[in-house]
Design an enzyme around this catalytic site. Sequence first.
Site, PDB file in Angstrom:
ATOM      1  N   TRP A  41       0.811  -1.120  -0.009  1.00 49.19           N
ATOM      2  CA  TRP A  41      -0.062  -0.058  -0.286  1.00 49.19           C
ATOM      3  C   TRP A  41       0.904   1.185   0.096  1.00 49.19           C
ATOM      4  O   TRP A  41       0.423   2.121  -0.819  1.00 49.19           O
ATOM      5  CB  TRP A  41      -0.866   0.022   1.053  1.00 49.19           C
ATOM      6  CG  TRP A  41      -2.074   0.992   1.144  1.00 49.19           C
ATOM      7  CD1 TRP A  41      -2.520   1.683   2.227  1.00 49.19           C
ATOM      8  CD2 TRP A  41      -2.988   1.192   0.149  1.00 49.19           C
ATOM      9  NE1 TRP A  41      -3.762   2.491   1.865  1.00 49.19           N
ATOM     10  CE2 TRP A  41      -3.847   2.227   0.486  1.00 49.19           C
ATOM     11  CE3 TRP A  41      -3.017   0.867  -1.064  1.00 49.19           C
ATOM     12  CZ2 TRP A  41      -4.813   3.028  -0.315  1.00 49.19           C
ATOM     13  CZ3 TRP A  41      -4.062   1.663  -2.128  1.00 49.19           C
ATOM     14  CH2 TRP A  41      -4.925   2.612  -1.830  1.00 49.19           C
ATOM     15  N   SER A  87      -9.585  -0.411  -1.023  1.00 43.17           N
ATOM     16  CA  SER A  87      -8.450   0.087  -1.671  1.00 43.17           C
ATOM     17  C   SER A  87      -7.808  -1.288  -1.686  1.00 43.17           C
ATOM     18  O   SER A  87      -7.233  -1.630  -0.497  1.00 43.17           O
ATOM     19  CB  SER A  87      -7.676   0.985  -1.589  1.00 43.17           C
ATOM     20  OG  SER A  87      -7.628   1.052   0.015  1.00 43.17           O
ATOM     21  N   ALA A  90      -4.099  -2.679  -3.134  1.00 38.65           N
ATOM     22  CA  ALA A  90      -2.899  -1.995  -3.739  1.00 38.65           C
ATOM     23  C   ALA A  90      -2.669  -2.559  -5.089  1.00 38.65           C
ATOM     24  O   ALA A  90      -2.159  -1.943  -5.891  1.00 38.65           O
ATOM     25  CB  ALA A  90      -1.842  -2.465  -2.762  1.00 38.65           C
ATOM     26  N   LYS A 133     -12.965  -4.096  10.084  1.00 36.59           N
ATOM     27  CA  LYS A 133     -13.490  -4.844   8.768  1.00 36.59           C
ATOM     28  C   LYS A 133     -12.425  -6.096   8.468  1.00 36.59           C
ATOM     29  O   LYS A 133     -12.937  -6.986   7.813  1.00 36.59           O
ATOM     30  CB  LYS A 133     -13.635  -3.858   7.601  1.00 36.59           C
ATOM     31  CG  LYS A 133     -12.354  -2.982   7.304  1.00 36.59           C
ATOM     32  CD  LYS A 133     -11.551  -3.810   6.104  1.00 36.59           C
ATOM     33  CE  LYS A 133     -10.084  -2.812   6.037  1.00 36.59           C
ATOM     34  NZ  LYS A 133      -9.245  -3.694   5.309  1.00 36.59           N
ATOM     35  N   THR A 185     -12.816  -6.079   1.134  1.00 36.91           N
ATOM     36  CA  THR A 185     -11.875  -6.802   1.822  1.00 36.91           C
ATOM     37  C   THR A 185     -12.539  -8.153   2.225  1.00 36.91           C
ATOM     38  O   THR A 185     -11.863  -9.160   2.330  1.00 36.91           O
ATOM     39  CB  THR A 185     -11.452  -6.143   3.315  1.00 36.91           C
ATOM     40  OG1 THR A 185     -11.172  -4.714   2.948  1.00 36.91           O
ATOM     41  CG2 THR A 185     -10.487  -6.758   4.004  1.00 36.91           C
ATOM     42  N   SER A 210      -7.493  -9.707  -0.638  1.00 38.35           N
ATOM     43  CA  SER A 210      -7.089  -9.385   0.512  1.00 38.35           C
ATOM     44  C   SER A 210      -6.615 -10.448   1.339  1.00 38.35           C
ATOM     45  O   SER A 210      -6.847 -11.596   1.382  1.00 38.35           O
ATOM     46  CB  SER A 210      -8.603  -9.106   1.176  1.00 38.35           C
ATOM     47  OG  SER A 210      -8.381  -9.307   2.623  1.00 38.35           O
ATOM     48  N   ARG A 211      -5.410 -10.034   2.125  1.00 36.77           N
ATOM     49  CA  ARG A 211      -4.743 -11.161   2.798  1.00 36.77           C
ATOM     50  C   ARG A 211      -5.522 -11.641   4.096  1.00 36.77           C
ATOM     51  O   ARG A 211      -5.286 -12.741   4.478  1.00 36.77           O
ATOM     52  CB  ARG A 211      -3.374 -10.499   2.967  1.00 36.77           C
ATOM     53  CG  ARG A 211      -3.314  -9.388   4.362  1.00 36.77           C
ATOM     54  CD  ARG A 211      -2.148  -8.634   4.485  1.00 36.77           C
ATOM     55  NE  ARG A 211      -1.825  -7.652   3.199  1.00 36.77           N
ATOM     56  CZ  ARG A 211      -0.914  -6.706   3.247  1.00 36.77           C
ATOM     57  NH1 ARG A 211      -0.015  -6.612   4.403  1.00 36.77           N
ATOM     58  NH2 ARG A 211      -0.763  -6.284   2.044  1.00 36.77           N
ATOM     59  N   ASN A 212      -6.195 -10.721   4.537  1.00 40.73           N
ATOM     60  CA  ASN A 212      -7.231 -11.154   5.779  1.00 40.73           C
ATOM     61  C   ASN A 212      -8.139 -12.224   5.238  1.00 40.73           C
ATOM     62  O   ASN A 212      -8.363 -13.245   5.784  1.00 40.73           O
ATOM     63  CB  ASN A 212      -7.943  -9.945   6.327  1.00 40.73           C
ATOM     64  CG  ASN A 212      -6.904  -9.010   7.031  1.00 40.73           C
ATOM     65  OD1 ASN A 212      -6.635  -9.237   8.060  1.00 40.73           O
ATOM     66  ND2 ASN A 212      -6.728  -7.727   6.092  1.00 40.73           N
ATOM     67  N   GLU A 260      -3.187  -8.104   9.384  1.00 39.29           N
ATOM     68  CA  GLU A 260      -3.585  -7.120  10.392  1.00 39.29           C
ATOM     69  C   GLU A 260      -5.035  -7.497  11.291  1.00 39.29           C
ATOM     70  O   GLU A 260      -5.259  -7.325  12.404  1.00 39.29           O
ATOM     71  CB  GLU A 260      -3.972  -5.791   9.835  1.00 39.29           C
ATOM     72  CG  GLU A 260      -2.865  -4.822   9.563  1.00 39.29           C
ATOM     73  CD  GLU A 260      -1.862  -4.382  10.998  1.00 39.29           C
ATOM     74  OE1 GLU A 260      -2.324  -4.708  11.899  1.00 39.29           O
ATOM     75  OE2 GLU A 260      -1.159  -3.737  10.392  1.00 39.29           O
TER      76      GLU A 260
END
Length: 338
Positions: free
Chosen positions: A14, A141, A143, A194, A251, A257-259, A284
Amino acid sequence: MEKQTIAVLGPGSWGTALSQVLNDNGHEVRIWGNIPEQINEINTHHTNKHYFKDVVLDKNISAYTDLAEALKDVDAILFVVPTKVTRLVAQQVAQTLNHKVVIMHASKGLEPDSHKRLSTILEEEIPEHLRSEIVVVSGPSHAEETIVRDLTLITAASTNLQTAQYAQKLFSNHYFRLYTNTDVIGVETAGALKNIIAVGAGALHGLDFGDNAKAAIIARGLAEITRLGVALGASPLTYSGLSGVGDLIVTGTSIHSRNWRAGDALGRGESLADIEANMGMVIEGISTTRAAYELAQELGVYMPITQAIYQVIYQGINIRDAINDIMNNEFKAENEWS
């Protein structure tokens, strides 16, 4: 807007994407990081292949390992470092900075243990005479999409509207647009929380549940995010905007989304240790789950999805048992706040 000099702290995905946006707008961009090989790669090859294999950055974007050099005569500083090191980096900035600048951040999370928002950390660590009111840059958003100049609309939030408008003008162009907001608490909590719901949404996918379940977790997830945010002083209206439902959708539904990917792997039975090792980037939502759970307990806020994800991640509860518990919770009206 006349040319500005901006230090972007954090050469992750990001931070790199936002650096390119700022460079596209004609500003002088300096990326700071503490991994010499990565900084050398940006300066020599104009790439950051750990995050973007096929992207070549503009040669005008410079990278630094020396913080004093990166901060010399800058107009603004953008923090894009992981939540857990935000305080440490802010302390380093406070010790190095010798003039007043606009301070912005584009990270999403709550500080472990203290449960504080990132703007609060920056306010505590950087003296008032060296900074503006903090600006939070947040919204839906990826990246991976911003770096290829796909259309992106997000929010600039500050208690000082003029400072938010500065960030709006700084970043906005034909593919990247910012809206202002003065509800910093709402925008920051939405951006942090989120990530938890995205882990849950990914887990449902990994368990082969369908679109009905995904819609349910996003809608009910938004309800509990809003409950906690309002308890902290946010406006409920913020959660229906870009930084709220917008960020939750992007997300909670995307492989970018890594989450979401972490949750998907949990749903497929992978261990958390393996997931974190394989991701190669900070997830995160994992640490934020603990912070939000503890904060909800402290404030008496009902957050069943967050509680279930906390139990799976930190207490070893079977993920299907956690889902079963939610489905058998006491009946509620949709608009209940407790």
